[in-house]
Motif scaffolding. Structure first.
Motif, PDB file in Angstrom:
ATOM      1  N   GLY A 176       0.787  -1.222   0.000  1.00 34.93           N
ATOM      2  CA  GLY A 176       0.000   0.000   0.000  1.00 34.93           C
ATOM      3  C   GLY A 176       0.814   1.264   0.000  1.00 34.93           C
ATOM      4  O   GLY A 176       0.255   2.364   0.123  1.00 34.93           O
ATOM      5  N   ASP A 177       2.142   1.143  -0.154  1.00 31.21           N
ATOM      6  CA  ASP A 177       2.993   2.326  -0.074  1.00 31.21           C
ATOM      7  C   ASP A 177       3.296   2.954  -1.430  1.00 31.21           C
ATOM      8  O   ASP A 177       4.010   3.954  -1.509  1.00 31.21           O
ATOM      9  CB  ASP A 177       4.313   1.993   0.630  1.00 31.21           C
ATOM     10  N   GLY A 178       2.760   2.380  -2.512  1.00 33.39           N
ATOM     11  CA  GLY A 178       2.976   2.944  -3.840  1.00 33.39           C
ATOM     12  C   GLY A 178       4.237   2.490  -4.533  1.00 33.39           C
ATOM     13  O   GLY A 178       4.479   2.879  -5.681  1.00 33.39           O
ATOM     14  N   GLN A 179       5.044   1.657  -3.893  1.00 31.75           N
ATOM     15  CA  GLN A 179       6.278   1.214  -4.539  1.00 31.75           C
ATOM     16  C   GLN A 179       6.012   0.173  -5.631  1.00 31.75           C
ATOM     17  O   GLN A 179       6.784   0.056  -6.568  1.00 31.75           O
ATOM     18  CB  GLN A 179       7.254   0.659  -3.491  1.00 31.75           C
TER      19      GLN A 179
ATOM     20  N   ARG B 149      11.748  -7.255  -8.748  1.00 34.07           N
ATOM     21  CA  ARG B 149      12.062  -5.832  -8.735  1.00 34.07           C
ATOM     22  C   ARG B 149      13.442  -5.526  -9.310  1.00 34.07           C
ATOM     23  O   ARG B 149      14.433  -6.117  -8.911  1.00 34.07           O
ATOM     24  CB  ARG B 149      11.970  -5.289  -7.309  1.00 34.07           C
ATOM     25  N   MET B 150      13.464  -4.580 -10.231  1.00 34.16           N
ATOM     26  CA  MET B 150      14.697  -4.081 -10.817  1.00 34.16           C
ATOM     27  C   MET B 150      14.950  -2.654 -10.315  1.00 34.16           C
ATOM     28  O   MET B 150      14.015  -1.906 -10.035  1.00 34.16           O
ATOM     29  CB  MET B 150      14.587  -4.041 -12.347  1.00 34.16           C
ATOM     30  N   LYS B 151      16.228  -2.288 -10.193  1.00 36.32           N
ATOM     31  CA  LYS B 151      16.617  -0.918  -9.809  1.00 36.32           C
ATOM     32  C   LYS B 151      15.878  -0.469  -8.556  1.00 36.32           C
ATOM     33  O   LYS B 151      15.189   0.552  -8.534  1.00 36.32           O
ATOM     34  CB  LYS B 151      16.360   0.059 -10.965  1.00 36.32           C
ATOM     35  N   ARG B 152      16.020  -1.247  -7.501  1.00 33.95           N
ATOM     36  CA  ARG B 152      15.285  -0.974  -6.270  1.00 33.95           C
ATOM     37  C   ARG B 152      15.682   0.365  -5.649  1.00 33.95           C
ATOM     38  O   ARG B 152      16.859   0.699  -5.585  1.00 33.95           O
ATOM     39  CB  ARG B 152      15.491  -2.114  -5.274  1.00 33.95           C
ATOM     40  N   LYS B 153      14.699   1.085  -5.183  1.00 32.96           N
ATOM     41  CA  LYS B 153      14.900   2.426  -4.626  1.00 32.96           C
ATOM     42  C   LYS B 153      14.977   2.375  -3.108  1.00 32.96           C
ATOM     43  O   LYS B 153      14.272   3.068  -2.391  1.00 32.96           O
ATOM     44  CB  LYS B 153      13.751   3.350  -5.054  1.00 32.96           C
ATOM     45  N   GLU B 154      15.877   1.551  -2.590  1.00 33.75           N
ATOM     46  CA  GLU B 154      15.976   1.361  -1.155  1.00 33.75           C
ATOM     47  C   GLU B 154      17.441   1.333  -0.737  1.00 33.75           C
ATOM     48  O   GLU B 154      18.322   1.080  -1.558  1.00 33.75           O
ATOM     49  CB  GLU B 154      15.293   0.045  -0.753  1.00 33.75           C
ATOM     50  N   PRO B 155      17.737   1.572   0.551  1.00 36.42           N
ATOM     51  CA  PRO B 155      19.127   1.557   1.023  1.00 36.42           C
ATOM     52  C   PRO B 155      19.788   0.205   0.784  1.00 36.42           C
ATOM     53  O   PRO B 155      19.158  -0.846   0.964  1.00 36.42           O
ATOM     54  CB  PRO B 155      18.998   1.854   2.519  1.00 36.42           C
ATOM     55  N   LEU B 156      21.047   0.231   0.387  1.00 41.04           N
ATOM     56  CA  LEU B 156      21.768  -0.999   0.060  1.00 41.04           C
ATOM     57  C   LEU B 156      21.955  -1.898   1.279  1.00 41.04           C
ATOM     58  O   LEU B 156      21.637  -3.092   1.234  1.00 41.04           O
ATOM     59  CB  LEU B 156      23.139  -0.645  -0.538  1.00 41.04           C
ATOM     60  N   LEU B 157      22.472  -1.346   2.382  1.00 37.42           N
ATOM     61  CA  LEU B 157      22.867  -2.175   3.513  1.00 37.42           C
ATOM     62  C   LEU B 157      21.686  -2.664   4.334  1.00 37.42           C
ATOM     63  O   LEU B 157      21.715  -3.786   4.863  1.00 37.42           O
ATOM     64  CB  LEU B 157      23.838  -1.396   4.417  1.00 37.42           C
TER      65      LEU B 157
ATOM     66  N   TYR C 209       1.775  -3.003 -14.109  1.00 30.50           N
ATOM     67  CA  TYR C 209       2.247  -4.336 -14.491  1.00 30.50           C
ATOM     68  C   TYR C 209       1.161  -5.404 -14.342  1.00 30.50           C
ATOM     69  O   TYR C 209       1.341  -6.534 -14.802  1.00 30.50           O
ATOM     70  CB  TYR C 209       3.459  -4.741 -13.641  1.00 30.50           C
ATOM     71  N   LEU C 210       0.053  -5.081 -13.688  1.00 35.07           N
ATOM     72  CA  LEU C 210      -0.981  -6.083 -13.432  1.00 35.07           C
ATOM     73  C   LEU C 210      -1.533  -6.730 -14.701  1.00 35.07           C
ATOM     74  O   LEU C 210      -1.677  -7.964 -14.747  1.00 35.07           O
ATOM     75  CB  LEU C 210      -2.111  -5.478 -12.600  1.00 35.07           C
ATOM     76  N   PRO C 211      -1.882  -5.963 -15.755  1.00 36.57           N
ATOM     77  CA  PRO C 211      -2.421  -6.624 -16.954  1.00 36.57           C
ATOM     78  C   PRO C 211      -1.482  -7.666 -17.549  1.00 36.57           C
ATOM     79  O   PRO C 211      -1.921  -8.755 -17.947  1.00 36.57           O
ATOM     80  CB  PRO C 211      -2.655  -5.455 -17.919  1.00 36.57           C
ATOM     81  N   GLU C 212      -0.183  -7.349 -17.626  1.00 36.40           N
ATOM     82  CA  GLU C 212       0.779  -8.315 -18.168  1.00 36.40           C
ATOM     83  C   GLU C 212       0.872  -9.554 -17.288  1.00 36.40           C
ATOM     84  O   GLU C 212       0.926 -10.693 -17.785  1.00 36.40           O
ATOM     85  CB  GLU C 212       2.162  -7.672 -18.285  1.00 36.40           C
ATOM     86  N   MET C 213       0.860  -9.358 -15.964  1.00 39.31           N
ATOM     87  CA  MET C 213       0.956 -10.497 -15.048  1.00 39.31           C
ATOM     88  C   MET C 213      -0.289 -11.374 -15.120  1.00 39.31           C
ATOM     89  O   MET C 213      -0.195 -12.612 -15.086  1.00 39.31           O
ATOM     90  CB  MET C 213       1.191  -9.980 -13.618  1.00 39.31           C
TER      91      MET C 213
ATOM     92  N   ILE D 109       9.896  -5.989 -12.933  1.00 39.73           N
ATOM     93  CA  ILE D 109       9.201  -4.730 -12.718  1.00 39.73           C
ATOM     94  C   ILE D 109      10.183  -3.686 -12.211  1.00 39.73           C
ATOM     95  O   ILE D 109      11.196  -4.022 -11.581  1.00 39.73           O
ATOM     96  CB  ILE D 109       8.032  -4.886 -11.720  1.00 39.73           C
ATOM     97  N   LEU D 110       9.898  -2.439 -12.477  1.00 35.27           N
ATOM     98  CA  LEU D 110      10.718  -1.355 -11.962  1.00 35.27           C
ATOM     99  C   LEU D 110      10.210  -0.950 -10.584  1.00 35.27           C
ATOM    100  O   LEU D 110       9.010  -0.706 -10.401  1.00 35.27           O
ATOM    101  CB  LEU D 110      10.690  -0.152 -12.906  1.00 35.27           C
ATOM    102  N   ASP D 111      11.115  -0.911  -9.637  1.00 31.65           N
ATOM    103  CA  ASP D 111      10.762  -0.511  -8.284  1.00 31.65           C
ATOM    104  C   ASP D 111      10.629   1.008  -8.225  1.00 31.65           C
ATOM    105  O   ASP D 111      11.337   1.735  -8.927  1.00 31.65           O
ATOM    106  CB  ASP D 111      11.847  -0.986  -7.311  1.00 31.65           C
TER     107      ASP D 111
END
Length: 295
Positions: free
Chosen positions: A92-95, A120-128, A100-104, A193-195
């Motif tokens: 529910g956080d929009g990430q 998920r590709m190119k995740r927008k989150e901290p590495l560690l 992508y739902l129709p393709e899935m 999917i793109l994150d």
């Protein structure tokens, strides 16, 4: 019908933009759909946002948990209340991008799969704190369960309805979906999917989740087997290890390492037994208590 299940906890600013995106993604398919928001004990304005949204659109359903029970219980509640023959899940956080739902859904139908999972590709989150622990966990989960899914932590998934109604999911075990539903490798497809970054609010994840993953990893193989037999076997093993520890402590002729080894073994047996017992209890008693909002 298509059902979209979304657990939410303190996501008041993300709900309406996400719903608009879901509608934009699914309306072109020309078939009925519903969006089930499961309000998991939110303390902000989430409940009011959901009430207003339901007043405006009959495709919205709102399930309210009796208290904050966690993502696993909220997902289970949504899965068991979903009316569609196809059930999608997402955060529910929009990430997760609903585009992508129709393709899935198409892959699920055309390929005859039980589940299509986002990767998920190119995740927008901290590495560690997020990406590295996730990478390690996914490899270990694949080895332990035998189900080689690249991104178990991605909530964007599409299932056949009968799959998600097989199991009540206790806290923490949602990280092993779809293995916990008994899905085999040939029944799973993945879609890259793109994150996206979180738009509003604060993340509910952190390094403390690593302990929970390790705890469930020690138990998951027993969950996937004969759960009742293993529960009894683990209890017996713990009792035997504890007894050996007592005998070793009382004996005058013992290796220096023996008491510690037996005590450590008994602790591990009881730790895994307790977690497996928790899973078995969930199947008997259920993991959620909800009421549906009526307008």
């Amino acid at each position: 019908m298509i059902s979209v299940v979304i657990p939410v906890h303190n996501e008041e600013k993300n709900i309406e933009p996400l719903f608009r995106e879901i509608v934009a993604a699914l309306e072109p398919l020309g078939e009925p759909f519903e969006v089930l928001f499961v309000n998991d004990g939110s303390t902000d304005g989430t409940a009011e946002v959901l009430r207003r949204l339901k007043e405006r659109d009959s495709r919205v359903r709102v399930l309210t948990m009796d208290r904050n029970r966690g993502e696993a219980a909220a997902l289970t509640a949504g899965f068991f209340h979903a009316r569609g023959e196809i059930v999608a899940s997402m955060d529910g956080d929009g990430q997760n991008d609903p585009a992508y739902l129709p393709e899935m859904i198409r892959r699920l139908r055309e390929g005859g799969y039980a589940v299509v999972s986002g990767w998920r590709m190119k995740r927008k989150e901290p590495l560690l704190t997020r990406r590295l622990p996730s990478w390690i966990a996914n490899r270990i989960i694949g080895l332990v369960t035998g189900l080689r899914v690249h991104d178990n932590g991605c909530s964007l998934k599409v299932y056949r309805a009968e799959v998600v109604k097989r199991v009540q999911i206790p806290h923490g075990f949602h990280r092993f979906i779809p293995a916990i539903f008994g899905v085999k490798n040939h029944e799973v497809a993945e879609v890259r999917i793109l994150d996206r970054p979180r738009r509003f609010g604060r993340t509910h994840y952190g390094l403390k989740r690593t302990f929970e993953v390790l705890r469930e990893l020690l138990t998951i193989r027993f969950v996937l087997g004969n759960r009742v037999f293993y529960e009894k076997a683990l209890l017996a093993g713990g009792l035997i290890s504890g007894l050996l520890a007592v005998i070793s402590l009382l004996s005058s002729h013992r290796p220096f390492w023996a008491p510690g080894a037996f005590l450590g073994g008994s602790f591990l047996f009881f730790f895994v037994w307790h977690n497996l017992r928790r899973f078995n209890q969930a199947q008997k008693e259920g993991v959620f208590h909800v009421r549906e909002l009526e307008i």
